[in-house]
Design a protein around this motif. Structure first.
Motif, PDB file in Angstrom:
ATOM      1  N   PHE A  42      33.887 120.144 -69.257  1.00  0.00           N
ATOM      2  CA  PHE A  42      34.447 120.056 -67.909  1.00  0.00           C
ATOM      3  C   PHE A  42      33.784 121.132 -67.052  1.00  0.00           C
ATOM      4  O   PHE A  42      33.862 122.320 -67.369  1.00  0.00           O
ATOM      5  N   THR A  43      33.142 120.705 -66.000  1.00  0.00           N
ATOM      6  CA  THR A  43      32.546 121.642 -65.054  1.00  0.00           C
ATOM      7  C   THR A  43      33.434 121.709 -63.817  1.00  0.00           C
ATOM      8  O   THR A  43      33.750 120.675 -63.216  1.00  0.00           O
ATOM      9  N   VAL A  44      33.829 122.919 -63.461  1.00  0.00           N
ATOM     10  CA  VAL A  44      34.727 123.124 -62.321  1.00  0.00           C
ATOM     11  C   VAL A  44      34.012 124.000 -61.290  1.00  0.00           C
ATOM     12  O   VAL A  44      34.008 125.225 -61.401  1.00  0.00           O
ATOM     13  N   PRO A  45      33.371 123.410 -60.285  1.00  0.00           N
ATOM     14  CA  PRO A  45      32.770 124.212 -59.222  1.00  0.00           C
ATOM     15  C   PRO A  45      33.873 124.898 -58.407  1.00  0.00           C
ATOM     16  O   PRO A  45      34.810 124.237 -57.945  1.00  0.00           O
ATOM     17  N   CYS A  46      33.765 126.197 -58.256  1.00  0.00           N
ATOM     18  CA  CYS A  46      34.816 126.969 -57.577  1.00  0.00           C
ATOM     19  C   CYS A  46      34.209 127.794 -56.449  1.00  0.00           C
ATOM     20  O   CYS A  46      33.281 128.572 -56.678  1.00  0.00           O
ATOM     21  N   TYR A  47      34.754 127.630 -55.270  1.00  0.00           N
ATOM     22  CA  TYR A  47      34.378 128.502 -54.168  1.00  0.00           C
ATOM     23  C   TYR A  47      35.639 128.902 -53.416  1.00  0.00           C
ATOM     24  O   TYR A  47      36.326 128.055 -52.831  1.00  0.00           O
TER      25      TYR A  47
END
Length: 345
Positions: free
Chosen positions: A6-11
């Motif tokens: 699971f890739t969770v891009p966070c900004y």
């Protein structure tokens, strides 16, 4: 062995990312969770590090310079070790029961434990739910009419998509090796790149498994959300950019030779994106916006005249390029009705 990455891009996701990550932790040691801190200026990076400390071997915090959502997905795909790959946005989450069913099925695929063995599917499709939490409403998008449930199929076996149905990133779980084979690399500092992720790899998919489970919980309602109408109008140049990429990244004539039904769907997908771009340019409704609308259609005509003719005369997008002010008003009115009917942002 990690069955799903699971890739969770966070900004700047500190205010809401815990709900997302906690929902993914249900998978335990069978999954890896890559928290991609995309140059955040709040506590996102600290929270990612905290999860990595508390869940070693499951969570990995990745810190990088800001590059946008696509850059985060690219980083996750580069590092992924799981058999399957899924992107989960940091303000969304997975339904626990559906997640457990998905993971059990993926493990069976990867270990050959099925009573009727089959090759690992290149793509797993699940339902997703729009959640308007502030309004207390939800609307689930399913694909029962398109794919046979939990039965392997190819693009030649699929049914017809309804007007409101299309494959978006939230519904898709690709086999990691197949996704890498496509060579996909999403543009940086660009919104709406999930459209590329849900389109470009499809011709590489030889076998599909649909699970009729409401897995992905898609949050709607934040004022700064990229699908918010006013935000989309401000970012219309990026929407146009992605639309052009999608329209040119796959040779639909080649796809049509092997998978005619997929070619029809992919043309329809371009049509939807053209419609979205055209409608928001009409909503802006100034001279520059109307000129951009004309240039977008002219670009498609110059690059692929047959695609232009299909879009203009046989698909939904043609109704968003009606001539004159009256045509524009009809298009906007139709959009308003559809927006109310399907409850999108």
């Amino acid at each position: 062995m990690k069955y799903i990455t699971f890739t969770v891009p966070c900004y700047n996701s500190a205010a809401y990312m815990r709900r997302c990550v906690d929902s993914l932790l249900v998978g335990g040691e069978d999954v890896e969770i890559l928290l991609i801190d995309d140059g955040s200026t709040d506590r996102t990076g600290e929270i990612a590090d905290e999860y990595e400390r508390n869940y070693p071997g499951i969570v990995r915090a990745v810190h990088k310079e800001n590059g946008g959502h696509g850059s985060g997905v690219n980083a996750g795909l580069l590092l992924a070790t799981g058999c399957y790959f899924k992107v989960v946005d940091s303000d969304d989450w997975l339904s626990e029961d559906a997640y457990r069913r998905l993971l059990a099925r993926v493990k069976a695929f990867c270990t050959g434990a099925l009573s009727e063995p089959m090759d690992q599917p290149d793509l797993i499709v699940c339902n997703y739910t729009y959640n308007h939490l502030e309004e207390g409403t939800a609307h689930t998008m399913a694909y029962r009419n398109v794919f046979p449930a939990e039965t392997p199929c190819t693009w030649n076996d699929i049914g017809h998509f309804r007007p409101s149905q299309y494959l978006i990133m939230h519904a898709l779980i690709y086999r990691t090796a197949v996704l890498r084979e496509t060579g996909i690399c999403l543009p940086e500092h660009t919104f709406y790149v999930d459209n590329i992720f849900a389109y470009q790899p499809l011709p590489y998919v030889k076998k599909i498994c649909y699970m009729d489970i409401d897995l992905y919980q898609y949050f709607l309602g934040r004022a700064d959300q990229s699908v918010n109408e006013e935000v989309m109008m401000r970012r219309i140049d990026q929407q146009i950019k992605v639309t052009k990429i999608v329209a040119s990244c796959v040779d639909l004539d080649e796809v049509r030779q092997q998978y005619p039904k997929l070619a029809v769907y992919m043309c329809r997908n371009i049509s939807i994106m053209m419609a979205i771009s055209s409608i928001h340019l009409l909503l802006i409704n100034d001279k520059t916006a109307l000129q951009k609308r004309k240039l977008l259609w002219n670009t498609i005509r110059e690059e692929d005249k047959m695609l232009y003719l299909r879009l203009k005369y046989t698909t939904l997008s043609g109704f968003t390029y009606l001539p004159g002010k009256v045509g524009g008003k009809i298009t906007v009115q139709g959009y308003r009705i559809a927006r109310k009917l399907y409850q999108f942002q």
